[in-house]
Scaffold this active site. Structure first.
Site, mmCIF file in Angstrom:
data_model
loop_
_atom_site.group_PDB
_atom_site.id
_atom_site.type_symbol
_atom_site.label_atom_id
_atom_site.label_comp_id
_atom_site.label_asym_id
_atom_site.label_seq_id
_atom_site.Cartn_x
_atom_site.Cartn_y
_atom_site.Cartn_z
ATOM 1 C CB CYS A 22 -0.954 0.000 1.186
ATOM 2 S SG CYS A 22 -0.133 -0.278 2.773
ATOM 3 C CG HIS A 72 -3.700 0.159 4.982
ATOM 4 N ND1 HIS A 72 -3.211 -0.435 3.842
ATOM 5 C CD2 HIS A 72 -4.884 0.726 4.639
ATOM 6 C CE1 HIS A 72 -4.071 -0.245 2.849
ATOM 7 N NE2 HIS A 72 -5.083 0.457 3.309
#
EC number: 3.4.19.12
Length: 813
Positions: free
Chosen positions: A289, A773
């Site tokens: 990510c 993330h």
């Protein structure tokens, strides 16, 4: 895809899409291609028979998103292969051993069985089915009244709050051992097993309605526990109420009711999906990510769009023999995927009606899978080539470095980020100063924790949190430190101490302070909030703070002013350098500086050898063209094929000859950093002029080894070189356009006013850069859009105060 498929040239083994295969044929004249197609069809619902899902491998700690993978349990696929002959498009179905020569059949079989970058990045261990533990059915659980709270977990033998495991026999919460992904512990869970023999433990933070990560100490491997719901209920844990974080990411952080994860991902708010050009998502390849967020921000900038997508036909036409190993080709390919709109289309009305009728409505996962891009851009990098989570800021700088080294056309898109920093260093004892300049791409802004405006609330929250942990009660609602942006800006401009400062005025070490200012303002200003620090255990931690980042930013007052009236400069004297007296040691030092020139890119050698040229000739071609790639080496081969020693073994020249031969092809003009005096002194001690040492270091971005190469490969400044030879060198230099535009005049700087407007930011969720993330928010067409891997939606509550990296563009005067 199921329509066009992939065409693989059987001469070079390079893959092309349907829209580019004709162009490749016309360009090369190569007429034999292998056409691969994959036909997909969705499985009949319920055909799987309700089998237990495959669980994650607890040893790996990887987070692969498999919900939209073509290999998931929802789809079946059938591969079709044909041999296609151009220009008539004559097709021969495979396998076919009767009509084809043996050599072609062998090549086709080898290609069909080879592992692509898509397969190589998927660890084999993920394909293994976990086995049910032999202890699961007969596990004895102690009736000791232990109840596990939903948060606030801590190892019962130490203070660690990460990598915690719940023993399913007695309910002990203990830390695991240290793993390569950054999660760590002191091994207390294993010690507990050795003391008690209680075999099974579940990792806290992985419990979902579908299962959990269970490890068997006795069997020494991750296992399945078919009775996991019952075993967890014994300690008051209801699996059906446990939620996994989006994208399958796990985090052992304390998650209060309004957690960082929920706010940044805008959870609980119905977000409208966005489709079309510029609204294409990117698949998470297993903690990738950070790459997705950075590339979405990069390709929202017009200069990068023009450089790669605008030049896509030219880049593809002039791509090297192996475009999979060409940076510009991969950038153009990725940019086209993000901006074309071909991979971001809304579902058809008929599909929606059918989904509603079947009560199977699922959000359609458009988007692209950047596997080949990630495989290339991370090649040889110890961190980015792994599947572990990485720092988005480090990846941004890595990307800019590759852009600098692989120019495309006359415009270098990374110019928009580049700016000059003026550093003023002052000797505290003599009060004399030195002004230097360096190139930078990011403004790193410190977090002024001491300036928090809600200190009383923070103290009260900390007391309540400790009481709740001691009593094993749910934690109170989180209170974040609120930091004024002006305080962070003030901390950036304040002087900082210089460690181990050597004062040329005193000819001795002294106390020194340094202040940084902008010698130029970039077109696009990238601001990093320095949230990450190190804990007592040397594990990176993150400051959970809220900063009121402005939509409009004016940093004009940070403009550098240079030497001021009344200031006296420090003498230009280098610190003493101890040079070895042994001439052999000096010679070894010289030789080390040429190791780069002696390296030979074996992949380029093999590409040329596969074309039928002698192996030794291929090695010589790659060596004498400075490792600039197979295409440049191919031109050398054509020009030297008639020489009598063409196929003779490569003989590395003597040391003195190396100095005058190879480095010219390697010498890319770098950035005009002010060379450190220590490096200048080292080169001067070897007998070179000071001005030549400074020029060499500037031309190689202060790289000492490459600076020595540069000195040996360039004539003295006062000598005039042959214009014909200069032209030849530039044609053979991959960075010729940078050389032509930059020269010794310094880096290209797009200076202007210091007033900016915010257009994007990247946020991080988690406690450190090793986990968590990343999500990107961009302002497009007058509104904010959230890019959360494959999900691209209109943002309703952009969390501008929780960002990690901010992107500003200059406001025109």
């Amino acid at each position: 895809d199921s329509e066009g498929g992939l065409y693989v040239c059987m001469n070079t083994f390079l893959g092309f899409g349907r829209e580019h295969i004709e162009r490749h044929y016309r360009k090369t004249g190569q007429c034999v291609y292998l056409h691969l197609k994959r036909h997909l069809r969705q499985k009949v619902p319920g055909a799987s028979g309700g089998a237990l899902p495959k669980r994650r491998n607890a040893k790996l700690f990887l987070d692969l998103e498999i919900s939209s993978d073509l290999n998931s349990d929802d789809f079946e696929y059938e591969d079709e292969a044909k041999l296609v002959l151009f220009p008539d498009h004559y097709e021969i179905s495979l396998p076919n051993i009767e009509e084809l020569p043996a050599l072609v059949t062998i090549a086709c079989d080898a290609l069909l069985s080879a592992k692509s970058p898509y397969r190589k990045q998927e660890p084999d261990s993920w394909e293994e089915e976990l086995q049910a533990s032999k202890h699961a059915k007969t596990l004895v659980q102690l009736d000791n009244g232990v109840r596990i709270p939903p948060s606030g977990w801590k190892c019962s033998r130490c203070d660690l709050r990460e990598n915690l495991w719940l023993n399913l026999t007695d309910g002990s919460v203990l830390c695991g051992k240290w793993f390569f992904d950054g999660s760590g512990g002191n091994g207390h869970a294993m010690e507990h097993y050795k003391e008690t023999g209680y075999p099974l433990a579940v990792k806290l933070g992985t419990i979902t309605p579908d299962g959990a990560d269970v490890y068997s100490f006795d069997e020494e491997e991750p296992v399945l526990d078919p009775h996991i719901a019952k075993h967890l209920a014994h300690f008051g844990i209801d699996m059906l109420q446990m939620q996994v974080t989006e994208n399958g990411l796990r985090d052992n952080d304390i998650k209060p009711r309004v957690s960082e994860w929920e706010v940044i991902q805008e959870a609980g708010v119905k977000l409208k999906p966005m489709y079309g050009p510029g609204y294409t998502g990117m698949k998470n390849l297993g903690n990738s990510c950070y790459l997705n967020a950075v590339m979405q921000a990069i390709f929202s900038i017009p200069e990068f769009q023009r450089a790669y997508v605008g030049n896509l036909p030219r880049i593809f036409d002039y791509s090297p023999l192996d475009p999979t190993q060409d940076f510009n080709t991969q950038m153009a390919k990725l940019g086209h995927g993000l901006l074309s709109g071909q991979y971001s289309k809304p579902p058809m009305k008929s599909e929606l009606i059918e989904q509603v009728m079947k009560e199977e409505h699922k959000p359609q996962h458009n988007g692209i899978s950047p596997r080949m891009f990630k495989a290339f851009i991370s090649k040889g990098h110890p961190e980015f080539s792994s599947n572990r989570q990485q720092d988005a800021q480090e990846f941004f700088l890595h990307l800019i470095n590759l852009v600098e080294r692989n120019p495309v056309g006359s415009e270098n898109p990374s110019d928009v980020f580049r700016f000059l920093v003026e550093e003023r260093t002052q000797c505290c004892q003599s009060r004399k100063v030195r002004y230097t300049e360096r190139v930078d791409y990011i403004m790193q802004l410190p977090v002024a924790m001491e300036a928090a405006t809600n200190k009383d609330e923070l103290i009260a929250y900390e007391l309540k949190r400790r009481e709740a942990e001691a009593a094993r009660r749910p934690l109170p609602e989180l209170v974040r430190a609120k930091i004024p942006f002006s305080a962070c800006l003030q901390a950036f401009s304040e002087p900082s101490n210089v460690e181990d400062f050597w004062s040329s005025a005193l000819q001795a070490k002294s106390a020194g302070v340094k202040t940084s200012r902008f010698a130029s303002f970039p077109e696009y200003l990238v601001v990093q909030i320095k949230k990450f620090t190190f804990g007592l255990d040397w594990i990176p931690k993150k400051l959970d703070v809220s900063i009121d980042m402005p939509d409009f930013l004016d940093i004009s007052h940070l403009r550098a002013r240079g030497l001021q009236p009344g200031e006296e400069e420090l003498p230009d004297i280098a610190p003493p350098i101890v040079i070895p007296d042994d001439p052999k040691v000096r010679l070894l030092y010289f030789r080390r500086s040429f190791l780069v020139a002696l390296d030979i890119d074996e992949s380029s050698v093999m590409q040329l050898a596969e074309m039928g040229f002698p192996l030794e000739a291929c090695r010589k071609a790659v060596y004498y063209t400075g490792n600039l790639g197979a295409e440049v080496a191919f031109n050398w081969i054509i020009a030297h094929m008639e020489e009598p020693d063409f196929a003779e073994p490569l003989v590395i020249p003597a040391f003195g000859e190396v100095a005058s031969i190879g480095a010219a092809a390697l010498g890319a003009v770098g950035l005009d950093n002010q060379p450190p005096e220590e490096m200048v002194a080292i080169i001067i001690s070897m007998g070179f002029q000071r001005n030549l040492a400074i020029q060499a270091l500037k031309a190689t971005n202060n790289n000492l080894e490459r600076a020595l190469e540069w000195i040996f490969s360039h004539p003295d400044p006062e000598e005039e070189s042959d214009p014909a030879l200069d032209t030849m060198d530039m044609e053979n230099n991959a960075n010729a356009n940078i050389l032509a535009e930059t020269g010794s005049e310094g880096p290209r700087i797009k200076d202007g006013p210091g007033r900016y407007e915010l257009f994007g930011f990247i946020s991080h969720m988690g406690t450190s850069t090793m986990s968590g993330h990343y999500v990107c928010h961009l302002r497009k067409e007058g509104r904010w859009v959230i890019y959360n891997d494959l999900r691209v939606c209109a943002s309703e509550r952009p969390p501008k105060d929780l960002g990690y990296i901010y992107f500003y563009h200059r406001i025109p005067s």
